[in-house]
Scaffold this active site. Structure first.
Site, PDB file in Angstrom:
ATOM      1  N   ASP A  11      -3.626  -0.803  12.196  1.00  0.00           N
ATOM      2  CA  ASP A  11      -3.287   0.041  13.021  1.00  0.00           C
ATOM      3  C   ASP A  11      -4.465   0.644  13.471  1.00  0.00           C
ATOM      4  OD1 ASP A  11      -0.646  -0.665  13.622  1.00  0.00           O
ATOM      5  OD2 ASP A  11      -0.058   0.382  11.594  1.00  0.00           O
ATOM      6  N   HIS A  69      -2.572   1.045   2.441  1.00  0.00           N
ATOM      7  CA  HIS A  69      -1.521  -0.002   2.592  1.00  0.00           C
ATOM      8  C   HIS A  69      -1.048  -0.186   1.231  1.00  0.00           C
ATOM      9  CE1 HIS A  69       0.510  -3.924   3.627  1.00  0.00           C
ATOM     10  NE2 HIS A  69       0.256  -3.465   4.807  1.00  0.00           N
TER      11      HIS A  69
END
Ligand code: CMC
Length: 437
Positions: A372, A314
């Site tokens: 996710d 991320h």
């Protein structure tokens, strides 16, 4: 209502010295997070631009909505930690919180819920619009088109200078997005559209529109609707991510809110962003069995292989994504409650996570599972095909996009977004006739 926004006061200045020039730049202290150097006057005073592709060091706006501490792995909506909201609140309450800045009283909650549910149907004419798409269109393609087309149906909420119209557009979008996502799904599988039921709560109504058919009664499983609601909450906002910045940039030109949200949906679709949930489940299925994990870990580390571990890494989190933690617990809970034991995909996911978190490459680069990584496992267990994962992300994120868009429109410092560039192309030259080239 949130506290009125105060103009930032510089706590000190930074001096930038270059080419015998010196420019004083104000430094602001945020309520949380690193200080910010204000470079707005830099070009006027120093005749230079800053260069930051991917905006890795650039704050693009002031905001009071969401805060992320990437090192601690902390995510706050209006100050409230995401795990508390996921555990104790509901998506519709979180929508109120994001939109208006405070948790609602019981009366405010009931009025808000009533307002949203009264807007859940879409204009009947929109049904024909859906029918223009091929049945095998990806539901995200349908959503980009249909949400953009809302500006052709709701003319009374297009005037962005009118606060009331902005409010109506916000409520309409939060209310209609589940209907649109469910219609995109029903259309793709060749089943009739199912109208919303306003006696159901937000998540239960979405499951009803996706999974019921006119031929027989459908009971929404409360366990699944709770899990769905939690997925919506976990995705509701994430400060200035790519799709939100797209919504703000589109909105900065004065474009109508439906067009701006359609732009956000388009950006979310990419596999580096919201499309990662579909890509992640497809990857887990491709890995298939635990013994094949090392092969995929090796590929992810290979500089010459474009493969990346989807659902890992991320831009902001350099620690566990707090949403992934809740999602992992939820995956266990949902599969257990549905009586799905020995789920091979979940086994692969857990083992992949374990191996990656011990691997030097992932440790050194601080690559952790993101939101996710586990969401697809839950959505698949609920009965959704992978192509619906990103539309579900889009419908959940709509409240974040619209809250950020409303904040931007009300911000006096707002200007059209217009970055500059580091030009490295040809300098001025004369046109040469084709016969002489
Ligand atoms: N697998 C393998 N290596 C990775 C991964 C990954 N998933 N993510 C980053 N890296 C490596 C990358 O190769 C780079 O290595 P090096 O420094 O040697 O060149 C380093 O880590 C930094 O990566 P980056 O691409 O410069 O980082 P970024 O902040 O630009 O990208 C990201 C962030 C999320 C796009 C990226 O981590 C990624 O592609 N992850 C997979 C897709 C994904 O799961 N996306 C969902 C993000 S969370 C939900 C959302 O935003 O919608």
């Amino acid at each position: 209502m949130p506290e009125a926004k105060k103009s930032p006061v510089a706590k000190s200045t930074a001096t930038l010295t270059f080419d015998n020039k010196s420019v004083e730049l104000p430094i602001y202290s945020p309520s949380a997070g690193p200080d910010v150097i204000d470079i707005r006057k830099l070009y006027a005073q120093g005749d230079v631009f800053t260069y930051d592709p991917g905006f890795t060091s650039t704050a693009s706006c002031e905001s009071t909505i969401t805060f992320i501490d990437g090192d601690k792995g902390e995510l706050l909506y209006r100050g409230y930690p995401i795990d508390q909201l996921a555990e104790q609140s509901s998506y519709i309450e979180v929508c109120y919180l994001l939109l208006y800045g405070e948790l609602p009283s019981a009366k405010q909650m009931s009025e808000f819920r009533q307002r949203v549910t009264r807007h859940t149907m879409v204009h009947e004419q929109m049904h024909y619009f859906f029918r223009g798409f091929r049945r095998d269109a990806h539901p995200m393609a349908t959503m980009v088109g249909v949400v953009g087309a809302m500006s052709a149906f709701y003319h009374d909420s297009l005037d962005i200078t009118d606060e009331w119209q902005r409010e109506v557009a916000a409520i309409r979008m939060i209310a209609k997005m589940p209907t649109i996502a469910a219609m995109a799904y029903k259309y793709a599988i060749g089943q009739p559209f199912v109208y919303p039921r306003n006696d159901l709560d937000y998540a239960a109504n979405f499951l009803h529109m996706c999974f019921s058919v006119p031929a027989e009664p459908y009971e929404v499983n409360p366990i699944l609707s709770k899990a769905m609601d939690r997925i919506f909450t976990l995705h509701a906002d994430h400060e200035q991510n790519a799709s939100t910045s797209t919504v703000r940039l589109a909105g900065s030109s004065g474009a109508n809110p439906f067009a701006c949200i359609a732009a956000g949906i388009a950006c979310l679709w990419g596999p580096a962003h919201g499309g990662a949930n579909q890509a992640c489940l497809e990857m887990l299925r491709e890995i298939g069995t635990v013994d094949r994990i090392p092969e995929f870990i090796a590929r992810a580390k290979d500089k010459n292989d474009p493969f990346r571990l989807m659902g890992f890494g991320h831009r902001v989190y350099k620690n566990f994504d707090p949403r992934a933690k809740v999602m992992k617990e939820s995956a266990d809970e949902v599969l257990d409650l549905l009586g799905i034991h020995d789920n091979e995909t979940l086994k692969v996911a857990k083992e992949l996570e374990r191996i990656a978190l011990e691997d030097e490459y992932f440790v050194e680069k601080k690559l952790y599972p993101n939101v996710d990584f586990y969401s697809g496992i839950i959505l698949e267990a609920m009965g959704f095909p992978t192509s619906m994962f990103t539309p579900i992300f889009a419908l959940s994120r709509t409240v974040g996009w619209i809250s950020q868009w409303k904040e931007m429109i009300a911000d006096e410092a707002q200007k059209i977004g217009r970055p500059r560039q580091l030009y490295v192309g040809a300098t001025k030259r004369d046109y040469v006739n084709i016969s002489k080239r």
